[in-house]
Design a protein around this motif. Structure first.
Motif, PDB file in Angstrom:
ATOM      1  N   ALA A  89       0.871  -1.266  -0.011  1.00 11.50           N
ATOM      2  CA  ALA A  89       0.014  -0.021  -0.022  1.00 11.50           C
ATOM      3  C   ALA A  89       0.771   1.332   0.008  1.00 11.50           C
ATOM      4  O   ALA A  89       1.891   1.173   0.681  1.00 11.50           O
ATOM      5  CB  ALA A  89      -0.949  -0.129   1.056  1.00 11.50           C
ATOM      6  N   VAL A  90       0.738   2.314  -0.888  1.00 11.49           N
ATOM      7  CA  VAL A  90       1.472   3.472  -1.003  1.00 11.49           C
ATOM      8  C   VAL A  90       0.596   4.556  -0.750  1.00 11.49           C
ATOM      9  O   VAL A  90      -0.539   4.763  -1.219  1.00 11.49           O
ATOM     10  CB  VAL A  90       2.045   3.502  -2.436  1.00 11.49           C
ATOM     11  N   ALA A 115      -3.580 -10.017  -4.376  1.00  9.11           N
ATOM     12  CA  ALA A 115      -2.567 -10.843  -4.957  1.00  9.11           C
ATOM     13  C   ALA A 115      -1.232 -10.264  -5.015  1.00  9.11           C
ATOM     14  O   ALA A 115      -0.908  -9.114  -4.629  1.00  9.11           O
ATOM     15  CB  ALA A 115      -2.796 -11.102  -6.529  1.00  9.11           C
ATOM     16  N   ASP A 116      -0.315 -11.352  -4.586  1.00  9.40           N
ATOM     17  CA  ASP A 116       0.900 -11.278  -4.268  1.00  9.40           C
ATOM     18  C   ASP A 116       1.657 -10.273  -5.331  1.00  9.40           C
ATOM     19  O   ASP A 116       1.591 -10.374  -6.565  1.00  9.40           O
ATOM     20  CB  ASP A 116       1.569 -12.455  -4.307  1.00  9.40           C
ATOM     21  N   GLY A 117       2.392  -9.162  -4.674  1.00  5.83           N
ATOM     22  CA  GLY A 117       3.137  -8.349  -5.348  1.00  5.83           C
ATOM     23  C   GLY A 117       2.199  -7.047  -5.835  1.00  5.83           C
ATOM     24  O   GLY A 117       2.784  -6.072  -6.418  1.00  5.83           O
ATOM     25  N   THR A 118       1.023  -6.953  -5.551  1.00  2.49           N
ATOM     26  CA  THR A 118       0.152  -5.977  -6.032  1.00  2.49           C
ATOM     27  C   THR A 118       0.297  -4.612  -5.365  1.00  2.49           C
ATOM     28  O   THR A 118       0.683  -4.641  -4.106  1.00  2.49           O
ATOM     29  CB  THR A 118      -1.314  -6.178  -5.605  1.00  2.49           C
ATOM     30  N   VAL A 119       0.619  -3.561  -6.039  1.00  2.06           N
ATOM     31  CA  VAL A 119       0.654  -1.992  -5.395  1.00  2.06           C
ATOM     32  C   VAL A 119      -0.575  -1.371  -5.328  1.00  2.06           C
ATOM     33  O   VAL A 119      -1.150  -1.076  -6.369  1.00  2.06           O
ATOM     34  CB  VAL A 119       1.809  -1.369  -6.075  1.00  2.06           C
ATOM     35  N   VAL A 120      -1.017  -0.924  -4.241  1.00  2.00           N
ATOM     36  CA  VAL A 120      -2.342  -0.066  -4.356  1.00  2.00           C
ATOM     37  C   VAL A 120      -1.975   1.126  -3.545  1.00  2.00           C
ATOM     38  O   VAL A 120      -1.320   1.330  -2.607  1.00  2.00           O
ATOM     39  CB  VAL A 120      -3.322  -1.010  -3.404  1.00  2.00           C
TER      40      VAL A 120
END
Length: 224
Positions: free
Chosen positions: A11-12, A32-37
């Motif tokens: 999370a950014v 999912a693994d590696g997702t950037v939100v």
């Protein structure tokens, strides 16, 4: 990963009154693994957060890395130095120290570290990885600090630093020392799904002169 979860997403968000942004690593099945939100205000740490990294801008050395107490309970206080690995073009070292010279989670560049006048021999752990591929090259913990969660804590810190810099996710090959293999086998399922089976043997990284007075359990994965 905490609770045996296999997905680590990020999370950014920006912090009011601070320059740059924060990247938070979260171990949960929400994404999912590696997702950037990108998270909108109000600022918060999602449930299941394990680590967060503060950066002034993309690709810059972070200023701080913080870990949740639940991620590595009982681990010593650590601060870090991030620098290019010598003799390489894309490999990076994150070196951990456990002195009172800096606060928990502080991250320095080589110049900031040099200003402290501390010798590199005081390091308690380090991880070297290839920022271009995410491949972990070396993991080291000083003998006196083993079995205290240092490797896990450094691993979480590096995973979050790599995500904050936009670099590939960390990955491992099958080449490990006996202690490294014992560490992998002792992890929960979430960690082990990110590490392939062992395919090769690496010699111990501890010089014989550094083993005096160190308990055998810190040097031998199966002491007799």
């Amino acid at each position: 990963m905490p609770n045996g979860l296999e997905s680590l997403w990020y999370a950014v968000h920006q912090v009011p009154g601070e320059p740059g942004y924060v990247t938070v690593g979260v171990a949960s099945a929400e994404f999912a693994d590696g997702t950037v939100v990108a998270l909108p205000p109000p600022v918060r740490r999602p449930t299941g957060w394990v680590a967060e990294v503060h950066q002034a801008g993309p690709g810059l050395v972070p200023s701080r890395v913080l870990l949740a107490d639940e991620a590595v309970p009982g681990a010593p206080v650590l601060w870090y130095v991030v620098l290019p690995a010598p003799g390489t073009t894309s490999e990076v070292d994150l070196v951990a120290f456990s002195t009172t010279d800096r606060a928990e989670g502080d991250v320095l560049d080589p110049a900031g570290f040099q200003a402290l006048a501390i010798d590199w021999s005081n390091q308690v752990g380090a991880l070297r990885w290839d920022a271009a591929t995410g491949l972990v090259r070396q993991v080291y913990v000083a003998p006196a600090f083993r079995r205290r969660g240092v490797a896990t804590k450094v691993g979480w810190a590096v995973a979050c630093v790599a995500a904050g810099c936009g670099w590939p996710e960390l990955r491992a090959d099958g080449q490990r020392t006996d202690l490294g293999e014992a560490w992998v086998l002792g992890r929960r399922d979430g960690w082990r799904t990110h590490v392939p089976d062992r395919t090769g043997w690496s010699p111990p990284m501890t010089p014989p002169e550094d083993t005096a007075g160190v308990p055998r359990r810190n040097l031998d994965p199966d002491p007799t």
